[in-house]
Write a protein that holds these residues in place. Structure first.
Motif, PDB file in Angstrom:
ATOM      1  N   GLU A   9       0.848  -1.181   0.000  1.00  0.00           N
ATOM      2  CA  GLU A   9       0.000   0.000   0.000  1.00  0.00           C
ATOM      3  C   GLU A   9       0.887   1.236   0.000  1.00  0.00           C
ATOM      4  OE1 GLU A   9      -2.652  -0.287   3.396  1.00  0.00           O
ATOM      5  OE2 GLU A   9      -1.009  -0.091   4.775  1.00  0.00           O
ATOM      6  N   PRO A  10       0.405   2.340  -0.504  1.00  0.00           N
ATOM      7  CA  PRO A  10      -0.900   2.536  -1.121  1.00  0.00           C
ATOM      8  C   PRO A  10      -0.935   2.048  -2.568  1.00  0.00           C
ATOM      9  CG  PRO A  10       0.328   4.589  -1.184  1.00  0.00           C
ATOM     10  CD  PRO A  10       1.198   3.582  -0.467  1.00  0.00           C
ATOM     11  N   LYS A  15      -6.011   1.643 -10.593  1.00  0.00           N
ATOM     12  CA  LYS A  15      -5.329   0.354 -10.753  1.00  0.00           C
ATOM     13  C   LYS A  15      -6.129  -0.778 -10.110  1.00  0.00           C
ATOM     14  CE  LYS A  15      -0.662   2.177 -11.149  1.00  0.00           C
ATOM     15  NZ  LYS A  15       0.671   2.233 -10.548  1.00  0.00           N
ATOM     16  N   ILE A  16      -6.743  -0.507  -8.973  1.00  0.00           N
ATOM     17  CA  ILE A  16      -7.571  -1.536  -8.333  1.00  0.00           C
ATOM     18  C   ILE A  16      -8.755  -1.877  -9.229  1.00  0.00           C
ATOM     19  CG2 ILE A  16      -9.127  -2.009  -6.390  1.00  0.00           C
ATOM     20  CD1 ILE A  16      -7.131  -0.567  -4.596  1.00  0.00           C
ATOM     21  N   LEU A  17      -9.418  -0.865  -9.771  1.00  0.00           N
ATOM     22  CA  LEU A  17     -10.560  -1.111 -10.655  1.00  0.00           C
ATOM     23  C   LEU A  17     -10.135  -1.927 -11.875  1.00  0.00           C
ATOM     24  CD1 LEU A  17     -12.341   2.373 -10.668  1.00  0.00           C
ATOM     25  CD2 LEU A  17     -12.873   0.380  -9.263  1.00  0.00           C
ATOM     26  N   LYS A  18      -8.968  -1.612 -12.425  1.00  0.00           N
ATOM     27  CA  LYS A  18      -8.479  -2.296 -13.625  1.00  0.00           C
ATOM     28  C   LYS A  18      -8.041  -3.730 -13.312  1.00  0.00           C
ATOM     29  CE  LYS A  18      -4.596  -2.131 -16.802  1.00  0.00           C
ATOM     30  NZ  LYS A  18      -3.379  -1.411 -17.155  1.00  0.00           N
ATOM     31  N   MET A  53      -5.753   2.542   0.760  1.00  0.00           N
ATOM     32  CA  MET A  53      -5.060   1.846   1.841  1.00  0.00           C
ATOM     33  C   MET A  53      -5.919   0.681   2.334  1.00  0.00           C
ATOM     34  SD  MET A  53      -2.358   3.803   2.143  1.00  0.00           S
ATOM     35  CE  MET A  53      -1.619   3.592   3.729  1.00  0.00           C
ATOM     36  N   SER A  54      -5.298  -0.219   3.057  1.00  0.00           N
ATOM     37  CA  SER A  54      -6.026  -1.336   3.653  1.00  0.00           C
ATOM     38  C   SER A  54      -7.151  -0.803   4.537  1.00  0.00           C
ATOM     39  CB  SER A  54      -5.056  -2.189   4.481  1.00  0.00           C
ATOM     40  OG  SER A  54      -5.724  -3.293   5.022  1.00  0.00           O
ATOM     41  N   LYS A  66     -13.918  -4.331  -0.219  1.00  0.00           N
ATOM     42  CA  LYS A  66     -13.102  -3.903   0.909  1.00  0.00           C
ATOM     43  C   LYS A  66     -11.656  -4.282   0.600  1.00  0.00           C
ATOM     44  CE  LYS A  66     -12.632  -3.685   5.784  1.00  0.00           C
ATOM     45  NZ  LYS A  66     -13.402  -3.571   6.987  1.00  0.00           N
ATOM     46  N   VAL A  67     -10.766  -3.322   0.730  1.00  0.00           N
ATOM     47  CA  VAL A  67      -9.357  -3.522   0.415  1.00  0.00           C
ATOM     48  C   VAL A  67      -8.627  -3.948   1.687  1.00  0.00           C
ATOM     49  CG1 VAL A  67      -7.265  -2.416  -0.449  1.00  0.00           C
ATOM     50  CG2 VAL A  67      -9.489  -1.788  -1.411  1.00  0.00           C
TER      51      VAL A  67
END
Length: 70
Positions: A9-10, A15-18, A53-54, A66-67
């Motif tokens: 993280e971060p 990027k998370i969506l992709k 972030m987590s 939830k990350v």
């Protein structure tokens, strides 16, 4: 709510969506963020490079993620 595990993280929001397959490409991820379709922790987020972030919760359409740090 689905869990998204990250190894560091971060991580930038688009990027998370992709990489999680929530959208089909980085360009699409940036477009839906720019359009105000993505919420982070209940707030509309328009910053494509928002540092995630987590513990953060991302909502897009009817899906919530939830990350968590792996």
């Amino acid at each position: 709510m689905k869990i998204v595990e990250i190894t560091k993280e971060p991580v930038e929001l688009y990027k998370i969506l992709k990489f999680e397959g929530i959208v089909s490409s980085g360009g699409e991820a940036k477009a839906v963020i720019d359009d105000g379709q993505v919420l982070v922790n209940g707030e509309i987020e328009k910053r494509k490079r928002k540092k995630i972030m987590s513990g953060d919760v991302i909502k897009f359409m009817d899906d919530e993620f939830k990350v968590l740090l792996k």
